[in-house]
Design an enzyme around this catalytic site. Sequence first.
Site, PDB file in Angstrom:
ATOM      1  N   ALA A 100      -0.327 -26.653  59.290  1.00 24.67           N
ATOM      2  CA  ALA A 100       0.717 -25.852  59.936  1.00 24.67           C
ATOM      3  C   ALA A 100       1.985 -25.725  59.102  1.00 24.67           C
ATOM      4  O   ALA A 100       2.847 -24.904  59.396  1.00 24.67           O
ATOM      5  CB  ALA A 100       1.060 -26.468  61.294  1.00 24.67           C
TER       6      ALA A 100
ATOM      7  N   ARG B 200       8.268 -26.251  49.352  1.00 19.34           N
ATOM      8  CA  ARG B 200       8.388 -26.525  47.918  1.00 19.34           C
ATOM      9  C   ARG B 200       7.709 -25.478  47.044  1.00 19.34           C
ATOM     10  O   ARG B 200       7.931 -25.401  45.850  1.00 19.34           O
ATOM     11  CB  ARG B 200       7.837 -27.929  47.609  1.00 19.34           C
ATOM     12  CG  ARG B 200       8.728 -29.044  48.115  1.00 19.34           C
ATOM     13  CD  ARG B 200       8.000 -30.368  48.200  1.00 19.34           C
ATOM     14  NE  ARG B 200       7.141 -30.468  49.391  1.00 19.34           N
ATOM     15  CZ  ARG B 200       6.492 -31.564  49.763  1.00 19.34           C
ATOM     16  NH1 ARG B 200       6.568 -32.652  49.029  1.00 19.34           N
ATOM     17  NH2 ARG B 200       5.752 -31.583  50.861  1.00 19.34           N
TER      18      ARG B 200
ATOM     19  N   GLY C 202      -4.570 -29.949  54.810  1.00 21.41           N
ATOM     20  CA  GLY C 202      -4.934 -28.611  54.342  1.00 21.41           C
ATOM     21  C   GLY C 202      -4.519 -28.337  52.910  1.00 21.41           C
ATOM     22  O   GLY C 202      -4.956 -27.353  52.311  1.00 21.41           O
ATOM     23  N   ASP C 203      -3.674 -29.196  52.337  1.00 25.27           N
ATOM     24  CA  ASP C 203      -3.225 -28.960  50.963  1.00 25.27           C
ATOM     25  C   ASP C 203      -3.791 -29.982  49.978  1.00 25.27           C
ATOM     26  O   ASP C 203      -3.255 -30.183  48.906  1.00 25.27           O
ATOM     27  CB  ASP C 203      -1.687 -28.939  50.903  1.00 25.27           C
ATOM     28  CG  ASP C 203      -1.060 -30.276  51.251  1.00 25.27           C
ATOM     29  OD1 ASP C 203      -1.762 -31.127  51.838  1.00 25.27           O
ATOM     30  OD2 ASP C 203       0.126 -30.472  50.930  1.00 25.27           O
TER      31      ASP C 203
ATOM     32  N   GLY D 297       3.270 -40.963  49.554  1.00 27.90           N
ATOM     33  CA  GLY D 297       3.503 -42.163  50.346  1.00 27.90           C
ATOM     34  C   GLY D 297       2.762 -43.325  49.699  1.00 27.90           C
ATOM     35  O   GLY D 297       1.676 -43.138  49.135  1.00 27.90           O
TER      36      GLY D 297
ATOM     37  N   TYR E 222     -14.337  15.397  43.692  1.00 26.73           N
ATOM     38  CA  TYR E 222     -13.335  15.407  44.763  1.00 26.73           C
ATOM     39  C   TYR E 222     -12.669  16.776  44.844  1.00 26.73           C
ATOM     40  O   TYR E 222     -12.133  17.265  43.844  1.00 26.73           O
ATOM     41  CB  TYR E 222     -12.308  14.317  44.442  1.00 26.73           C
ATOM     42  CG  TYR E 222     -11.293  14.048  45.533  1.00 26.73           C
ATOM     43  CD1 TYR E 222     -11.693  13.905  46.862  1.00 26.73           C
ATOM     44  CD2 TYR E 222      -9.945  13.917  45.223  1.00 26.73           C
ATOM     45  CE1 TYR E 222     -10.760  13.644  47.847  1.00 26.73           C
ATOM     46  CE2 TYR E 222      -9.007  13.643  46.202  1.00 26.73           C
ATOM     47  CZ  TYR E 222      -9.415  13.520  47.516  1.00 26.73           C
ATOM     48  OH  TYR E 222      -8.499  13.254  48.498  1.00 26.73           O
TER      49      TYR E 222
ATOM     50  N   SER F 108     -21.511  17.548  25.477  1.00 27.76           N
ATOM     51  CA  SER F 108     -20.176  16.950  25.511  1.00 27.76           C
ATOM     52  C   SER F 108     -19.168  17.852  26.194  1.00 27.76           C
ATOM     53  O   SER F 108     -19.275  19.075  26.141  1.00 27.76           O
ATOM     54  CB  SER F 108     -19.711  16.676  24.082  1.00 27.76           C
ATOM     55  OG  SER F 108     -20.529  15.678  23.521  1.00 27.76           O
TER      56      SER F 108
HETATM   57  C1  UD1 Z   1       1.883 -36.347  53.021  1.00 26.13           C
HETATM   58  C2  UD1 Z   1       2.052 -37.808  53.465  1.00 26.13           C
HETATM   59  C3  UD1 Z   1       2.130 -38.681  52.217  1.00 26.13           C
HETATM   60  C4  UD1 Z   1       0.918 -38.475  51.351  1.00 26.13           C
HETATM   61  C5  UD1 Z   1       0.708 -37.010  51.032  1.00 26.13           C
HETATM   62  C6  UD1 Z   1      -0.645 -36.835  50.355  1.00 26.13           C
HETATM   63  C7  UD1 Z   1       3.317 -37.631  55.522  1.00 26.13           C
HETATM   64  C8  UD1 Z   1       4.645 -37.779  56.151  1.00 26.13           C
HETATM   65  N1  UD1 Z   1       3.240 -37.915  54.229  1.00 26.13           N
HETATM   66  O1  UD1 Z   1       3.062 -35.994  52.325  1.00 26.13           O
HETATM   67  O2  UD1 Z   1       2.214 -40.054  52.612  1.00 26.13           O
HETATM   68  O3  UD1 Z   1       1.045 -39.255  50.169  1.00 26.13           O
HETATM   69  O4  UD1 Z   1       0.719 -36.209  52.222  1.00 26.13           O
HETATM   70  O5  UD1 Z   1      -0.879 -35.505  50.001  1.00 26.13           O
HETATM   71  O6  UD1 Z   1       2.371 -37.309  56.192  1.00 26.13           O
HETATM   72  N2  UD1 Z   1       1.693 -30.284  58.199  1.00 26.13           N
HETATM   73  C9  UD1 Z   1       1.527 -29.811  59.479  1.00 26.13           C
HETATM   74  N3  UD1 Z   1       2.573 -29.882  60.345  1.00 26.13           N
HETATM   75  C10 UD1 Z   1       3.786 -30.414  60.010  1.00 26.13           C
HETATM   76  C11 UD1 Z   1       3.923 -30.904  58.683  1.00 26.13           C
HETATM   77  C12 UD1 Z   1       2.871 -30.836  57.813  1.00 26.13           C
HETATM   78  O7  UD1 Z   1       0.454 -29.331  59.838  1.00 26.13           O
HETATM   79  O8  UD1 Z   1       4.668 -30.439  60.860  1.00 26.13           O
HETATM   80  C13 UD1 Z   1       0.565 -30.190  57.260  1.00 26.13           C
HETATM   81  C14 UD1 Z   1       0.900 -29.413  56.007  1.00 26.13           C
HETATM   82  O9  UD1 Z   1       0.600 -28.041  56.163  1.00 26.13           O
HETATM   83  C15 UD1 Z   1       0.034 -30.074  54.953  1.00 26.13           C
HETATM   84  C16 UD1 Z   1      -0.158 -31.493  55.466  1.00 26.13           C
HETATM   85  O10 UD1 Z   1       0.219 -31.474  56.830  1.00 26.13           O
HETATM   86  O11 UD1 Z   1      -1.215 -29.433  54.851  1.00 26.13           O
HETATM   87  C17 UD1 Z   1       0.700 -32.501  54.702  1.00 26.13           C
HETATM   88  O12 UD1 Z   1       2.071 -32.151  54.842  1.00 26.13           O
HETATM   89  P1  UD1 Z   1       3.088 -32.194  53.627  1.00 26.13           P
HETATM   90  O13 UD1 Z   1       4.405 -31.766  54.126  1.00 26.13           O
HETATM   91  O14 UD1 Z   1       2.530 -31.502  52.471  1.00 26.13           O
HETATM   92  O15 UD1 Z   1       3.135 -33.766  53.371  1.00 26.13           O
HETATM   93  P2  UD1 Z   1       3.470 -34.478  51.990  1.00 26.13           P
HETATM   94  O16 UD1 Z   1       4.928 -34.472  51.780  1.00 26.13           O
HETATM   95  O17 UD1 Z   1       2.629 -33.979  50.910  1.00 26.13           O
HETATM   96 CA    CA Z   2       1.344 -32.271  50.665  1.00 26.36          CA
END
Ligand code: UD1
Ligand code: CA
Length: 472
Positions: free
Chosen positions: A14, A19, A106-107, A144, A399, A417
């Site tokens: 979500a 970034r 998801g990332d 983390g 066309y 040609s």
């Molecule tokens: C997160 C972890 C971190 C870990 C890292 C690994 C947390 C707080 N931190 O950090 O410990 O090392 O992933 O990749 O979880 N998302 C939502 N809703 C929200 C926020 C985020 O669905 O409200 C989803 C994002 O779309 C993303 C995933 O959760 O796909 C991770 O969120 P992101 O903000 O990227 O966390 P990181 O800072 O990477």
């Molecule tokens: Ca992330």
Amino acid sequence: MEGNGKLAVVIMAAGKGTRLKSQRPKVLHEIGGKPLLAHVIAAASQLAAPEDIYVVVGHQTEKVRAAVASSGVRFVDQLEQLGTGHAIQCAREAIKGYENILVLSGDVPLIRAETIEQLWQFHQAQQAAMSILTAAPSDPTGYGRIVRKTSLWPDMIPPEVEAIVEQKALTAKQEHLREINTGIYAFETAPLLEQLGKLTADNANHELILTDVAGLMFSAGKHVVDKQAPDAEEVLCANTIAELVALDATLRLATANRLMAQGVTIFRPETCTIDAGVEVAADTVIEPFVQLLGLTKIGSGCLIRSYSVIQDCTLGSDVLIRQSSVLTESTIADGARIGPFAHLRPGSEIGEGAHVGNFVETKKAKLGKGAKANHLTYLGDAEVGERTNIGAGVITCNYDGVHKHATRIGKDAFVGSDSTLVAPVTVGDGAYIGAGSCITKDVPGDSLAVARAQQIVKENWAAIRRARRQKE
Ligand code: UD1
Ligand code: CA
């Protein structure tokens, strides 16, 4: 996954991806030609049925849903993105009927189903409340970190996880910690639901973060364990464009390596862009700076020369694609030769041994076996029979400004040609068309059609003109 009728997978997708500094939601950014989220869903789908996979969506939810709808997964709304813990809170209703859940990010798109499966097996064997997939990348910055309970026998028993500390919250003493949280977890649902309610935004991130659940579980005396991923590369996340591009390169190199292991030669593979779904048979050679995209399928013994871009095409065996050719949604039969600088647009079907030469454009055009269009030609909505020769500069005028019309040219014909064929028009088998003709009526088989102004020759005209000028 066996015996897991009570397992759900939740994918957190979500977030906005601030970034990335992009208008597009983060999980729809692509690597290897596919959105990040599609990669994660593909891995999850190897472990659970689509109806047990829940994707948490929020930012530009309609776009994200539409992009992965065909996978059949379910969606959970997180209208305001208050953190990863909040994302799972939003999925409470969805997960409460399952004994255990897997949480994926998801990332983190390179994650393999095998690795998730190992975490799941470990989670069950440990009878843990929370199992964290960890890794030890060379640079842990931004992730983390795993903090363990001090153990008296650290070498004998892997010490229990005490907490996950986010980068922002690391103390000077904790900065040396190299083990990272990958954002992938297995949870026993009941204790998870219990702890989710206790989350607060009273932390360095000022969000409801899922990582705080580890500390809460530990304090509540629950069993929190971790399993290290076999390869840190597969759990890297894409928070910035640079990280995204690095993941793309990793994935594409893996695809190139897979193809090379199957007998395909790829010179300078780091310069080639090959999508994960591409298939190439052994003994085909791919030169530097080639792009093979989508569901392209290439037979054996082909040579794909530099700077060619081939999308969603099927090539037979022994096909030669010369430099800088652009091919889309087309099929090319065995032994055909294309390019250099050819443009095959959707619906082109090039027959066995046919030639499509330089600066030739085709669209919805079928060339029979051995047909040739070697230079500077446009063939649109056209059929060209076997062995027919299309001369340089021939154009099918398909066309009329409103509608498209078809041109049919039989086999063994010869189109001189610079002829223009004004469609709809048919040229019979074995017919000849004189160079420079503008053909507006059908040409019967075995006939000759010439449709150009008669040539006038005025003998001695130039000499007389020169003589007159000299006198003036
Ligand atoms: C997160 C972890 C971190 C870990 C890292 C690994 C947390 C707080 N931190 O950090 O410990 O090392 O992933 O990749 O979880 N998302 C939502 N809703 C929200 C926020 C985020 O669905 O409200 C989803 C994002 O779309 C993303 C995933 O959760 O796909 C991770 O969120 P992101 O903000 O990227 O966390 P990181 O800072 O990477
Ligand atoms: Ca992330």
